[in-house]
Enzyme design. Structure first.
Site, PDB file in Angstrom:
ATOM      1  N   CYS A  17       0.313   4.859  -2.772  1.00  0.00           N
ATOM      2  CA  CYS A  17       0.498   5.257  -1.392  1.00  0.00           C
ATOM      3  C   CYS A  17      -0.679   6.045  -0.815  1.00  0.00           C
ATOM      4  O   CYS A  17      -0.943   6.965  -1.618  1.00  0.00           O
ATOM      5  CB  CYS A  17       1.910   6.008  -1.157  1.00  0.00           C
ATOM      6  SG  CYS A  17       3.461   4.795  -1.130  1.00  0.00           S
ATOM      7  N   PRO A  18      -1.094   5.847   0.257  1.00  0.00           N
ATOM      8  CA  PRO A  18      -0.723   4.884   1.459  1.00  0.00           C
ATOM      9  C   PRO A  18      -1.534   3.661   1.294  1.00  0.00           C
ATOM     10  O   PRO A  18      -1.202   2.900   2.357  1.00  0.00           O
ATOM     11  CB  PRO A  18      -1.141   5.536   2.795  1.00  0.00           C
ATOM     12  CG  PRO A  18      -2.421   6.440   2.216  1.00  0.00           C
ATOM     13  CD  PRO A  18      -2.081   6.971   1.020  1.00  0.00           C
TER      14      PRO A  18
END
Length: 79
Positions: A17-18
């Site tokens: 992530c992201p």
């Protein structure tokens, strides 16, 4: 609406992530409305984040399949 068998696969198991959602969004942007995207990811955080963010954009998560090694596959319909 396209046949539901028309689908694209995206493997983001090596992403964190992201970037998991960035890659998912880019793949969704390239699809026509109604097409399916099968996203394979790894871990609970990417599963939560990609699911939430995809739905926030107005797309539909049709299914979540849990696999071995904390891998999950989301089936998303582009709306």
């Amino acid at each position: 609406m396209p046949d539901s068998t028309e689908a694209t696969a995206l493997d983001i198991t090596n992403e964190t992530c992201p970037m998991t959602f960035v890659r998912t969004r880019l793949a969704l942007d390239a699809l026509a409305k109604g097409h399916l995207l099968h996203v394979t990811l790894k871990g609970e955080e990417p599963l939560r984040n990609v699911t939430r963010s995809t739905q926030a954009l107005g797309h539909t998560v049709l299914a979540t399949e849990n696999g071995p090694d904390n891998r999950h596959t989301l089936t998303i319909r582009k709306n």
